[in-house]
Design an enzyme around this catalytic site. Structure first.
Site, PDB file in Angstrom:
ATOM      1  N   LYS A 125      -2.639  10.077 -39.826  1.00  0.00           N
ATOM      2  CA  LYS A 125      -3.591   9.282 -40.607  1.00  0.00           C
ATOM      3  C   LYS A 125      -4.988   9.769 -40.276  1.00  0.00           C
ATOM      4  O   LYS A 125      -5.210  10.331 -39.203  1.00  0.00           O
ATOM      5  CB  LYS A 125      -3.465   7.805 -40.228  1.00  0.00           C
ATOM      6  CG  LYS A 125      -4.040   6.856 -41.255  1.00  0.00           C
ATOM      7  CD  LYS A 125      -3.064   6.560 -42.380  1.00  0.00           C
ATOM      8  CE  LYS A 125      -3.708   5.789 -43.515  1.00  0.00           C
ATOM      9  NZ  LYS A 125      -2.723   5.360 -44.511  1.00  0.00           N
ATOM     10  N   ASP A 165      -5.973   6.598 -49.368  1.00  0.00           N
ATOM     11  CA  ASP A 165      -5.768   5.259 -48.797  1.00  0.00           C
ATOM     12  C   ASP A 165      -6.983   4.459 -49.261  1.00  0.00           C
ATOM     13  O   ASP A 165      -7.628   4.847 -50.256  1.00  0.00           O
ATOM     14  CB  ASP A 165      -5.677   5.330 -47.264  1.00  0.00           C
ATOM     15  CG  ASP A 165      -5.205   4.017 -46.636  1.00  0.00           C
ATOM     16  OD1 ASP A 165      -4.001   3.733 -46.687  1.00  0.00           O
ATOM     17  OD2 ASP A 165      -6.041   3.259 -46.101  1.00  0.00           O
TER      18      ASP A 165
HETATM   19  P1  NDP Z   1      -8.001   0.695 -52.577  1.00  0.00           P
HETATM   20  O1  NDP Z   1      -9.250   1.120 -51.929  1.00  0.00           O
HETATM   21  O2  NDP Z   1      -7.608   1.283 -53.883  1.00  0.00           O
HETATM   22  O3  NDP Z   1      -8.021  -0.898 -52.769  1.00  0.00           O
HETATM   23  C1  NDP Z   1      -8.175  -1.786 -51.711  1.00  0.00           C
HETATM   24  C2  NDP Z   1      -8.330  -3.179 -52.293  1.00  0.00           C
HETATM   25  O4  NDP Z   1      -8.310  -4.130 -51.233  1.00  0.00           O
HETATM   26  C3  NDP Z   1      -9.639  -3.348 -53.028  1.00  0.00           C
HETATM   27  O5  NDP Z   1      -9.460  -4.293 -54.047  1.00  0.00           O
HETATM   28  C4  NDP Z   1     -10.548  -3.912 -51.937  1.00  0.00           C
HETATM   29  O6  NDP Z   1     -11.642  -4.662 -52.417  1.00  0.00           O
HETATM   30  C5  NDP Z   1      -9.570  -4.809 -51.209  1.00  0.00           C
HETATM   31  N1  NDP Z   1      -9.993  -4.999 -49.823  1.00  0.00           N
HETATM   32  C6  NDP Z   1     -10.295  -4.047 -48.912  1.00  0.00           C
HETATM   33  N2  NDP Z   1     -10.671  -4.609 -47.764  1.00  0.00           N
HETATM   34  C7  NDP Z   1     -10.583  -5.945 -47.960  1.00  0.00           C
HETATM   35  C8  NDP Z   1     -10.837  -7.074 -47.148  1.00  0.00           C
HETATM   36  N3  NDP Z   1     -11.269  -6.923 -45.896  1.00  0.00           N
HETATM   37  N4  NDP Z   1     -10.618  -8.299 -47.688  1.00  0.00           N
HETATM   38  C9  NDP Z   1     -10.186  -8.436 -48.951  1.00  0.00           C
HETATM   39  N5  NDP Z   1      -9.939  -7.403 -49.771  1.00  0.00           N
HETATM   40  C10 NDP Z   1     -10.141  -6.199 -49.286  1.00  0.00           C
HETATM   41  O7  NDP Z   1      -6.861   0.875 -51.482  1.00  0.00           O
HETATM   42  P2  NDP Z   1      -5.286   0.966 -51.692  1.00  0.00           P
HETATM   43  O8  NDP Z   1      -4.853   0.063 -52.798  1.00  0.00           O
HETATM   44  O9  NDP Z   1      -4.909   2.392 -51.721  1.00  0.00           O
HETATM   45  O10 NDP Z   1      -4.771   0.404 -50.295  1.00  0.00           O
HETATM   46  C11 NDP Z   1      -4.530  -0.998 -50.062  1.00  0.00           C
HETATM   47  C12 NDP Z   1      -3.615  -1.164 -48.873  1.00  0.00           C
HETATM   48  O11 NDP Z   1      -2.376  -0.492 -49.126  1.00  0.00           O
HETATM   49  C13 NDP Z   1      -4.123  -0.576 -47.552  1.00  0.00           C
HETATM   50  O12 NDP Z   1      -3.661  -1.377 -46.480  1.00  0.00           O
HETATM   51  C14 NDP Z   1      -3.458   0.792 -47.490  1.00  0.00           C
HETATM   52  O13 NDP Z   1      -3.340   1.260 -46.171  1.00  0.00           O
HETATM   53  C15 NDP Z   1      -2.096   0.428 -48.071  1.00  0.00           C
HETATM   54  N6  NDP Z   1      -1.342   1.560 -48.605  1.00  0.00           N
HETATM   55  C16 NDP Z   1      -1.845   2.357 -49.601  1.00  0.00           C
HETATM   56  C17 NDP Z   1      -1.088   3.399 -50.097  1.00  0.00           C
HETATM   57  C18 NDP Z   1      -1.524   4.212 -51.262  1.00  0.00           C
HETATM   58  O14 NDP Z   1      -0.710   4.998 -51.764  1.00  0.00           O
HETATM   59  N7  NDP Z   1      -2.756   4.076 -51.745  1.00  0.00           N
HETATM   60  C19 NDP Z   1       0.225   3.725 -49.517  1.00  0.00           C
HETATM   61  C20 NDP Z   1       0.700   2.782 -48.537  1.00  0.00           C
HETATM   62  C21 NDP Z   1      -0.085   1.771 -48.089  1.00  0.00           C
HETATM   63  P3  NDP Z   1     -13.081  -3.949 -52.617  1.00  0.00           P
HETATM   64  O15 NDP Z   1     -12.982  -3.252 -53.929  1.00  0.00           O
HETATM   65  O16 NDP Z   1     -14.026  -5.096 -52.616  1.00  0.00           O
HETATM   66  O17 NDP Z   1     -13.284  -3.038 -51.449  1.00  0.00           O
END
Ligand code: NDP
Length: 445
Positions: A125, A165
């Site tokens: 990571k 991510d």
């Molecule tokens: P993105 O950046 O696309 O989206 C993240 C989302 O979560 C956004 O809506 C963001 O809001 C919100 N967010 C982030 N931090 C917080 C917080 N502290 N409180 C509330 N909302 C929050 O990321 P991903 O969708 O790619 O990733 C989301 C999760 O999934 C992570 O834990 C990641 O590790 C996991 N993941 C992702 C994978 C992938 O393929 N992308 C694979 C496996 C796991 P805002 O827009 O306001 O920042």
């Protein structure tokens, strides 16, 4: 003190400033006790001590110039945690909260998740404390180019293959890839999540969210249920959340709430996904904008309130530790009976205890969100073969991967778990055994 307790105590002492890493490793090691008891050779080989120590951590300076001409300096990282079963594989996170401990927790989880996919990929990571919010495309590009100018020395198609991510989507992967190619002269599958015109795989964008819903559907089927007519709460509105919402809706569920890091929306009629897509993916705006387009919906500031909304199924898809003990209790009081983790480690250890006591169906992240890395590995295969599979072909393989993960964690839950629905133990044990066997075969390295 038994072997697991010894390693846990050493873990806490050596990593005292890394609470998320301690949390992730403690959860895994505690559930491995029955397997460790069956394999005394692991202790002799100091297998657990080696497993919790990353093979390598690279930290580097990322200087870049913003649009005002001012120099900015961020910190970059790559944690190459474990390569026993394949080249390091795992995403890059760009978020102000990124530090070594967060990336160690994510890299550690990735080892077992990648093993569960059945594909030959090790765990890693990386990322930076850079905040992409509010930056222009030109600033994002300059940052990505500077980041890759250091990272390119340590990655490669057969060595370490990063992906996206939080904060790293298609735009960032494009800039990173362009700079890698420019520095090395190589056109190779060094990153996944690439655009479709330069080696990306169909279905990669959707894979984590779709995979989450596919495995949840397997768990529902195993309990004689389906998504049809169920109320679903999904946190986040990023890559994972949006495609989880799309697939759950396609399977007949009503997604009633989503959020971003400022607040959440509640739409009893079912969230209008094209509106969310336009706000979050096209305009990169705040989710608050939703009520301008859909005035019958509600917007509330703050994120934790999303867990007070009555639902059948909760899919946390935002970030780590977003559900604490109180939120877990509220979810269950309000009728939630299945929770599947799209985000990495969204539930605190205390929240997991609440799920366990209430006896809800709980699918942990390692298994539930493995679809993203599964399709990333399929992207690597297509790059090596110099072929592109169709959307249907990749989607069918993704469904196969998620089905097989569910079958494996169920079998391991039956053999090693506290009960046959103990998917936490099931996922940890099933993921661990393959890595442990490979590590034992490869000597003391
Ligand atoms: P993105 O950046 O696309 O989206 C993240 C989302 O979560 C956004 O809506 C963001 O809001 C919100 N967010 C982030 N931090 C917080 C917080 N502290 N409180 C509330 N909302 C929050 O990321 P991903 O969708 O790619 O990733 C989301 C999760 O999934 C992570 O834990 C990641 O590790 C996991 N993941 C992702 C994978 C992938 O393929 N992308 C694979 C496996 C796991 P805002 O827009 O306001 O920042």
């Amino acid at each position: 003190m038994d072997y697991v307790d010894q390693v846990l105590s050493q873990l806490k002492e050596k990593n005292a400033s890394e609470p998320e890493f301690i949390q992730a490793a403690t959860e895994v090691l505690n559930t491995l006790r029955p397997v460790i008891a069956q394999h005394p050779e692991y202790q002799k080989a100091k297998l657990l001590e080696r497993l919790i120590e990353p093979e390598r951590i690279i930290t580097f300076r990322v200087p870049w110039i913003d649009d005002k001409g001012e120099i900015q300096v961020n910190r970059g990282f790559r944690v190459q945690f474990n390569s026993a079963i394949g080249p390091y594989k795992g995403g890059l996170r760009f978020h102000p909260t990124v530090n070594q401990g967060i990336l160690k927790f994510l890299g550690f989880e990735q080892i077992f998740k990648n093993s569960l996919t059945g594909l030959p990929i090790g765990g890693g990571k990386g990322g930076s404390d850079f905040d992409p919010k509010g930056k222009s495309d030109a600033e994002i590009m300059r940052f990505c180019q500077s980041f890759m100018t250091e990272l390119f020395k340590y990655v490669g198609a057969d060595e370490d293959v990063p992906a996206g991510d939080i904060g790293v989507g298609g735009r960032e992967i494009g800039f990173l890839y362009g700079q890698y190619k420019r520095l090395t002269g190589l056109y190779e599958g060094v990153l996944t999540g690439k655009g479709l015109t330069y080696g990306g795989s169909l279905t990669r964008t959707e894979a984590t969210g779709f995979g989450l819903v596919y495995i949840t559907n397997e768990a529902l089927k195993a309990h004689g249920k389906s998504f049809e007519g169920k109320r679903v709460v999904i946190s986040g509105s990023g890559n994972v959340a949006i495609y989880a919402a799309e697939k759950a809706t396609a399977l007949g569920a009503t997604v009633v709430a989503m959020c971003d890091s400022n607040g959440y929306i509640y739409d009893a009629n079912g969230v209008n996904l094209p509106v969310i897509h336009d706000i979050k993916e096209v305009r990169r705006a705040r989710i608050k904008e939703y009520i301008k387009e859909v005035p019958s919906a509600e917007y509330h500031e703050g994120c934790s309130g999303i867990w007070t909304i009555p639902c059948d199924i909760a899919l946390p898809c935002a970030t780590q530790n977003e559900i604490n003990e109180d939120s877990a209790k509220k979810l269950i009081e309000n009728g939630c009976w299945l929770l599947a983790e799209g985000a990495n480690m969204p539930s605190t250890l205390e929240a997991q205890e609440v799920y366990k006591k209430a006896g809800i169906i709980f699918l942990p992240a390692k298994a539930a969100n493995a679809g993203g890395v599964g399709v990333s590995a399929l992207e690597m295969s297509q790059n090596s073969l110099r072929l592109s599979w169709t959307f249907e072909e990749v989607d069918a393989r993704l469904q196969g991967i998620m089905k097989s993960i569910f079958a494996n964690i169920s079998a391991a839950a039956k053999e090693y778990g506290e009960n046959e629905d103990d998917y936490v133990t099931g996922a940890n044990v099933a993921g661990f055994l393959k890595v442990a066997t490979a590590m034992m075969a490869q000597g003391i390295v």
